[in-house]
Design a protein around this motif. Structure first.
Motif, PDB file in Angstrom:
ATOM      1  N   LYS A 148       0.798  -1.237   0.000  1.00 44.73           N
ATOM      2  CA  LYS A 148       0.000   0.000   0.000  1.00 44.73           C
ATOM      3  C   LYS A 148       0.817   1.268   0.000  1.00 44.73           C
ATOM      4  CE  LYS A 148      -1.839   1.920   3.680  1.00 44.73           C
ATOM      5  NZ  LYS A 148      -2.654   2.323   4.727  1.00 44.73           N
ATOM      6  N   GLY A 149       2.074   1.185   0.384  1.00 45.86           N
ATOM      7  CA  GLY A 149       2.923   2.371   0.454  1.00 45.86           C
ATOM      8  C   GLY A 149       3.010   2.898   1.876  1.00 45.86           C
ATOM      9  N   ASN A 150       3.846   3.908   2.027  1.00 49.95           N
ATOM     10  CA  ASN A 150       4.135   4.458   3.350  1.00 49.95           C
ATOM     11  C   ASN A 150       3.474   5.807   3.614  1.00 49.95           C
ATOM     12  OD1 ASN A 150       6.425   2.598   2.583  1.00 49.95           O
ATOM     13  ND2 ASN A 150       6.911   2.963   4.718  1.00 49.95           N
ATOM     14  N   GLU A 151       2.614   6.251   2.719  1.00 51.34           N
ATOM     15  CA  GLU A 151       2.011   7.572   2.904  1.00 51.34           C
ATOM     16  C   GLU A 151       1.196   7.607   4.201  1.00 51.34           C
ATOM     17  OE1 GLU A 151      -0.655  10.889   0.557  1.00 51.34           O
ATOM     18  OE2 GLU A 151      -0.869   8.792  -0.018  1.00 51.34           O
ATOM     19  N   VAL A 152       1.415   8.664   4.966  1.00 51.17           N
ATOM     20  CA  VAL A 152       0.673   8.874   6.203  1.00 51.17           C
ATOM     21  C   VAL A 152      -0.029  10.218   6.101  1.00 51.17           C
ATOM     22  CG1 VAL A 152       0.815   9.173   8.699  1.00 51.17           C
ATOM     23  CG2 VAL A 152       2.326   7.543   7.566  1.00 51.17           C
ATOM     24  N   ILE A 198      -3.700  10.529  11.573  1.00 48.66           N
ATOM     25  CA  ILE A 198      -2.777  10.736  12.678  1.00 48.66           C
ATOM     26  C   ILE A 198      -2.838  12.215  13.053  1.00 48.66           C
ATOM     27  CG2 ILE A 198      -0.344  10.730  13.349  1.00 48.66           C
ATOM     28  CD1 ILE A 198      -1.265   7.949  12.977  1.00 48.66           C
ATOM     29  N   VAL A 199      -2.829  12.503  14.353  1.00 46.90           N
ATOM     30  CA  VAL A 199      -2.784  13.882  14.834  1.00 46.90           C
ATOM     31  C   VAL A 199      -1.374  14.127  15.368  1.00 46.90           C
ATOM     32  CG1 VAL A 199      -3.800  15.597  16.365  1.00 46.90           C
ATOM     33  CG2 VAL A 199      -5.235  13.761  15.431  1.00 46.90           C
ATOM     34  N   LEU A 200      -0.747  15.201  14.878  1.00 49.60           N
ATOM     35  CA  LEU A 200       0.628  15.502  15.229  1.00 49.60           C
ATOM     36  C   LEU A 200       0.746  16.773  16.054  1.00 49.60           C
ATOM     37  CD1 LEU A 200       2.377  14.845  11.778  1.00 49.60           C
ATOM     38  CD2 LEU A 200       2.193  13.270  13.712  1.00 49.60           C
ATOM     39  N   GLU A 201       1.669  16.744  17.004  1.00 50.90           N
ATOM     40  CA  GLU A 201       2.029  17.943  17.747  1.00 50.90           C
ATOM     41  C   GLU A 201       2.868  18.839  16.837  1.00 50.90           C
ATOM     42  OE1 GLU A 201       4.200  16.307  21.049  1.00 50.90           O
ATOM     43  OE2 GLU A 201       2.361  15.965  22.207  1.00 50.90           O
ATOM     44  N   ASP A 202       3.125  20.064  17.278  1.00 57.81           N
ATOM     45  CA  ASP A 202       3.929  21.001  16.485  1.00 57.81           C
ATOM     46  C   ASP A 202       5.307  20.438  16.141  1.00 57.81           C
ATOM     47  OD1 ASP A 202       1.890  22.873  16.464  1.00 57.81           O
ATOM     48  OD2 ASP A 202       2.686  24.007  18.170  1.00 57.81           O
ATOM     49  N   ASN A 203       5.880  19.643  17.036  1.00 57.64           N
ATOM     50  CA  ASN A 203       7.218  19.088  16.803  1.00 57.64           C
ATOM     51  C   ASN A 203       7.201  17.837  15.931  1.00 57.64           C
ATOM     52  OD1 ASN A 203       6.251  17.085  18.501  1.00 57.64           O
ATOM     53  ND2 ASN A 203       7.727  17.471  20.138  1.00 57.64           N
ATOM     54  N   GLY A 204       6.028  17.419  15.469  1.00 60.59           N
ATOM     55  CA  GLY A 204       5.902  16.261  14.600  1.00 60.59           C
ATOM     56  C   GLY A 204       5.651  14.948  15.312  1.00 60.59           C
ATOM     57  N   LEU A 209      -3.618   1.508  13.044  1.00 58.81           N
ATOM     58  CA  LEU A 209      -2.368   1.458  13.800  1.00 58.81           C
ATOM     59  C   LEU A 209      -1.271   2.228  13.077  1.00 58.81           C
ATOM     60  CD1 LEU A 209      -1.908  -2.261  14.950  1.00 58.81           C
ATOM     61  CD2 LEU A 209      -1.910  -0.252  16.412  1.00 58.81           C
ATOM     62  N   PRO A 210      -0.650   3.175  13.761  1.00 62.02           N
ATOM     63  CA  PRO A 210       0.537   3.814  13.192  1.00 62.02           C
ATOM     64  C   PRO A 210       1.714   2.844  13.269  1.00 62.02           C
ATOM     65  CG  PRO A 210      -0.329   5.071  15.065  1.00 62.02           C
ATOM     66  CD  PRO A 210      -1.059   3.779  15.014  1.00 62.02           C
ATOM     67  N   VAL A 211       2.587   2.918  12.292  1.00 62.42           N
ATOM     68  CA  VAL A 211       3.765   2.055  12.231  1.00 62.42           C
ATOM     69  C   VAL A 211       4.998   2.909  12.540  1.00 62.42           C
ATOM     70  CG1 VAL A 211       5.096   0.456  10.816  1.00 62.42           C
ATOM     71  CG2 VAL A 211       2.629   0.706  10.417  1.00 62.42           C
ATOM     72  N   MET A 212       5.751   2.491  13.564  1.00 58.41           N
ATOM     73  CA  MET A 212       6.954   3.211  13.969  1.00 58.41           C
ATOM     74  C   MET A 212       8.183   2.366  13.652  1.00 58.41           C
ATOM     75  SD  MET A 212       5.915   6.089  15.254  1.00 58.41           S
ATOM     76  CE  MET A 212       7.090   6.791  16.376  1.00 58.41           C
ATOM     77  N   GLU A 213       9.258   3.032  13.291  1.00 54.79           N
ATOM     78  CA  GLU A 213      10.534   2.373  13.037  1.00 54.79           C
ATOM     79  C   GLU A 213      11.628   3.313  13.521  1.00 54.79           C
ATOM     80  OE1 GLU A 213      12.679  -0.722  10.493  1.00 54.79           O
ATOM     81  OE2 GLU A 213      10.625  -0.598  11.168  1.00 54.79           O
ATOM     82  N   ASP A 214      12.412   2.866  14.481  1.00 56.43           N
ATOM     83  CA  ASP A 214      13.498   3.673  15.047  1.00 56.43           C
ATOM     84  C   ASP A 214      13.010   5.051  15.500  1.00 56.43           C
ATOM     85  OD1 ASP A 214      15.357   1.606  14.562  1.00 56.43           O
ATOM     86  OD2 ASP A 214      15.643   2.305  12.495  1.00 56.43           O
ATOM     87  N   GLY A 215      11.842   5.091  16.119  1.00 58.34           N
ATOM     88  CA  GLY A 215      11.301   6.331  16.653  1.00 58.34           C
ATOM     89  C   GLY A 215      10.631   7.246  15.643  1.00 58.34           C
ATOM     90  N   SER A 216      10.537   6.804  14.401  1.00 56.91           N
ATOM     91  CA  SER A 216       9.911   7.622  13.357  1.00 56.91           C
ATOM     92  C   SER A 216       8.643   6.952  12.831  1.00 56.91           C
ATOM     93  CB  SER A 216      10.867   7.819  12.182  1.00 56.91           C
ATOM     94  OG  SER A 216      11.993   8.536  12.577  1.00 56.91           O
ATOM     95  N   LEU A 217       7.667   7.768  12.501  1.00 56.37           N
ATOM     96  CA  LEU A 217       6.420   7.289  11.910  1.00 56.37           C
ATOM     97  C   LEU A 217       6.686   6.933  10.454  1.00 56.37           C
ATOM     98  CD1 LEU A 217       3.334   6.941  12.362  1.00 56.37           C
ATOM     99  CD2 LEU A 217       3.096   9.313  11.598  1.00 56.37           C
ATOM    100  N   VAL A 218       6.476   5.660  10.088  1.00 56.93           N
ATOM    101  CA  VAL A 218       6.787   5.205   8.728  1.00 56.93           C
ATOM    102  C   VAL A 218       5.579   4.652   7.979  1.00 56.93           C
ATOM    103  CG1 VAL A 218       9.215   4.746   9.245  1.00 56.93           C
ATOM    104  CG2 VAL A 218       7.532   2.918   9.517  1.00 56.93           C
ATOM    105  N   GLY A 219       4.414   4.665   8.605  1.00 58.43           N
ATOM    106  CA  GLY A 219       3.234   4.167   7.934  1.00 58.43           C
ATOM    107  C   GLY A 219       2.032   4.174   8.845  1.00 58.43           C
ATOM    108  N   PHE A 220       0.890   3.854   8.279  1.00 57.02           N
ATOM    109  CA  PHE A 220      -0.385   3.835   9.000  1.00 57.02           C
ATOM    110  C   PHE A 220      -1.215   2.750   8.343  1.00 57.02           C
ATOM    111  CE2 PHE A 220      -4.370   6.430  10.231  1.00 57.02           C
ATOM    112  CZ  PHE A 220      -4.315   6.011  11.541  1.00 57.02           C
ATOM    113  N   ILE A 221      -1.600   1.727   9.108  1.00 55.04           N
ATOM    114  CA  ILE A 221      -2.357   0.618   8.526  1.00 55.04           C
ATOM    115  C   ILE A 221      -3.743   0.529   9.151  1.00 55.04           C
ATOM    116  CG2 ILE A 221      -0.295  -0.686   7.915  1.00 55.04           C
ATOM    117  CD1 ILE A 221      -0.873  -2.505  10.336  1.00 55.04           C
TER     118      ILE A 221
END
Length: 142
Positions: free
Chosen positions: A10-14, A39-45, A104-116
């Motif tokens: 599906k790709g990694n677009e969030v 996904i809802v993000l704070e100002d710092n991402g 579910l958001p997908v995290m990798e090494d502390g970064s958001l990399v996808g949303f399934i």
């Protein structure tokens, strides 16, 4: 099968919104992208929540159409459960079933990399079942 398999298909677009967004702004994003949650993000991402169609409908049901002017943080899910690319599909299904959520958001090494979504998981499970059935037919046929 893993979350990585879903993202490969599906790709990694969030799709995300900023925490101060209004319900109306979020519904516009959901409709534009034909999705059920963002996904809802704070100002710092950093991820601070997930907002779904259900969250918004409940807020409007409780407070009337004026609720569309409320900030999304008034109704979003704050206790976000994450998964990782290496997680198995069975693990993801268990998390979703136990937590009674569909995204579910997908995290990798502390970064958001996808949303399934549960739809992504079911689509992959069906494809795998069809492949398994075809392989079994070929094996039986010789």
């Amino acid at each position: 099968m893993s979350v990585a398999d879903i993202l490969a298909a599906k790709g990694n677009e969030v799709i995300s919104v900023a925490e101060p967004s209004t319900l109306h702004e979020v519904t516009t994003v959901l409709a534009k992208h034909k999705i059920g949650a963002v996904i809802v993000l704070e100002d710092n991402g950093d991820v601070c929540g997930i907002a779904s169609e259900r969250d918004i409908v409940r807020q409007i049901a409780a407070n009337g159409p004026e609720a569309l002017g409320d900030r999304i943080d008034s109704c979003m899910t704050r206790n976000v459960i994450f998964c990782e690319k290496r997680d198995s599909i069975d693990t993801i299904l268990e998390k979703m079933t136990k937590g009674r959520f569909r995204h579910l958001p997908v995290m990798e090494d502390g970064s958001l990399v996808g949303f399934i979504s549960i739809g992504d998981v079911v689509k992959l499970k069906i494809a795998q079942t069809e492949r398994d059935a075809e392989e079994l037919k070929r094996y039986i046929a010789g």
